[in-house]
Design a protein around this motif. Structure first.
Motif, PDB file in Angstrom:
ATOM      1  N   UNK A 166      -2.223  15.109 -48.058  1.00 35.49           N
ATOM      2  CA  UNK A 166      -2.545  13.762 -47.602  1.00 35.49           C
ATOM      3  C   UNK A 166      -1.684  12.752 -48.339  1.00 35.49           C
ATOM      4  N   UNK A 167      -1.260  11.740 -47.622  1.00 34.58           N
ATOM      5  CA  UNK A 167      -0.500  10.658 -48.246  1.00 34.58           C
ATOM      6  C   UNK A 167      -1.432   9.488 -48.553  1.00 34.58           C
ATOM      7  N   UNK A 168      -2.609   9.832 -49.046  1.00 35.30           N
ATOM      8  CA  UNK A 168      -3.636   8.854 -49.415  1.00 35.30           C
ATOM      9  C   UNK A 168      -4.308   9.361 -50.697  1.00 35.30           C
ATOM     10  N   UNK A 169      -4.963   8.490 -51.450  1.00 35.67           N
ATOM     11  CA  UNK A 169      -5.698   8.929 -52.636  1.00 35.67           C
ATOM     12  C   UNK A 169      -6.802   9.918 -52.265  1.00 35.67           C
ATOM     13  N   UNK A 170      -7.051  10.881 -53.146  1.00 35.25           N
ATOM     14  CA  UNK A 170      -8.069  11.901 -52.893  1.00 35.25           C
ATOM     15  C   UNK A 170      -9.470  11.293 -52.756  1.00 35.25           C
ATOM     16  N   UNK A 171      -9.684  10.113 -53.359  1.00 37.04           N
ATOM     17  CA  UNK A 171     -11.006   9.484 -53.312  1.00 37.04           C
ATOM     18  C   UNK A 171     -11.258   8.703 -52.031  1.00 37.04           C
TER      19      UNK A 171
END
Length: 224
Positions: A166-171
């Motif tokens: 994912x190119x987003x934060x894991x949270x």
């Protein structure tokens, strides 16, 4: 990821007059970037029905007959501001040994326990940007909400990833089950019922003790 085929033909002229003529003939002018050379082609507008007018995401095989085939992904599309007719489409060429970034939809499955108990499912993000080799791109991001209770949250860190990132934060939150007025009322009623039950039991116990004490006093008086 599933792929669809678009039958097109190479464009020899890319000027405004030629482009207008293509549109008048029901053709959509397209460009493919990312390769050694920029590829200009056109295809009938009906070729894009299963690519654009669907919630699913696909890669594309552009079949240009004698000019060969090109693997690509949709990058950008321009619509007419009034008629919504497709004016132009940009594609990005794919190579099997080079990672690519694509936006993938979220697909929720199951019936959350919290929803059955009066909660409300909120889908916070419906699409996410992922990066992977073309063969590892997922068709969708699956989220099973069956075991979610009121107050539970599903994040990107909860998703099992196979071959992509994912190119987003894991949270980053995908969805959550939030409480509702109905759920709150139900919880209050249950608490009140429990309290009333406890008070009733205590009252009954006190009454029994009082009766026992009264009997002993009467018995003592009668003996005197």
């Amino acid at each position: 990821m599933k792929s669809i085929t678009i039958n097109g033909s190479k464009r020899e002229s890319v000027g405004k007059r030629a482009t207008k003529a293509l549109r008048n003939a029901g053709q959509v002018p397209c460009v493919v970037y990312g390769g050694d050379d920029v590829l200009h082609f056109s295809a009938d507008k009906t070729e894009f029905q299963n690519l654009i007018y669907t919630p699913d995401v696909h890669t594309v095989v552009i079949d240009m007959g004698d000019d060969g085939k090109v693997d690509a992904a949709l990058q950008d599309i321009q619509f007419h501001p009034v008629t919504d007719e497709i004016l132009h489409i940009d594609f990005y060429q794919l190579f099997q040994d080079k990672p690519v970034s694509m936006t993938i939809p979220v697909r929720v499955s199951g019936n959350a326990r919290g929803v059955k108990n009066g909660g409300v499912l909120r889908i916070i993000n419906r699409r996410f940007r992922v990066r992977a080799l073309p063969k590892d791109l997922p068709d969708f991001i699956g989220v099973d909400i069956t075991e979610m209770k009121i107050g539970d949250v599903r994040k990107l860190s909860d998703i099992e990833k196979e071959g992509y990132e994912f190119l987003h934060p894991e949270k980053t939150v995908i969805c959550q089950v939030r409480t509702s007025r109905t759920a709150i009322v139900d919880e209050v009623d249950e608490e009140e019922e429990d309290e009333e039950g406890v008070e009733g039991e205590e009252g009954a116990a006190e009454g029994a003790e009082g009766a026992a004490e009264g009997g002993e006093a009467t018995e003592d008086t009668s003996k005197e």
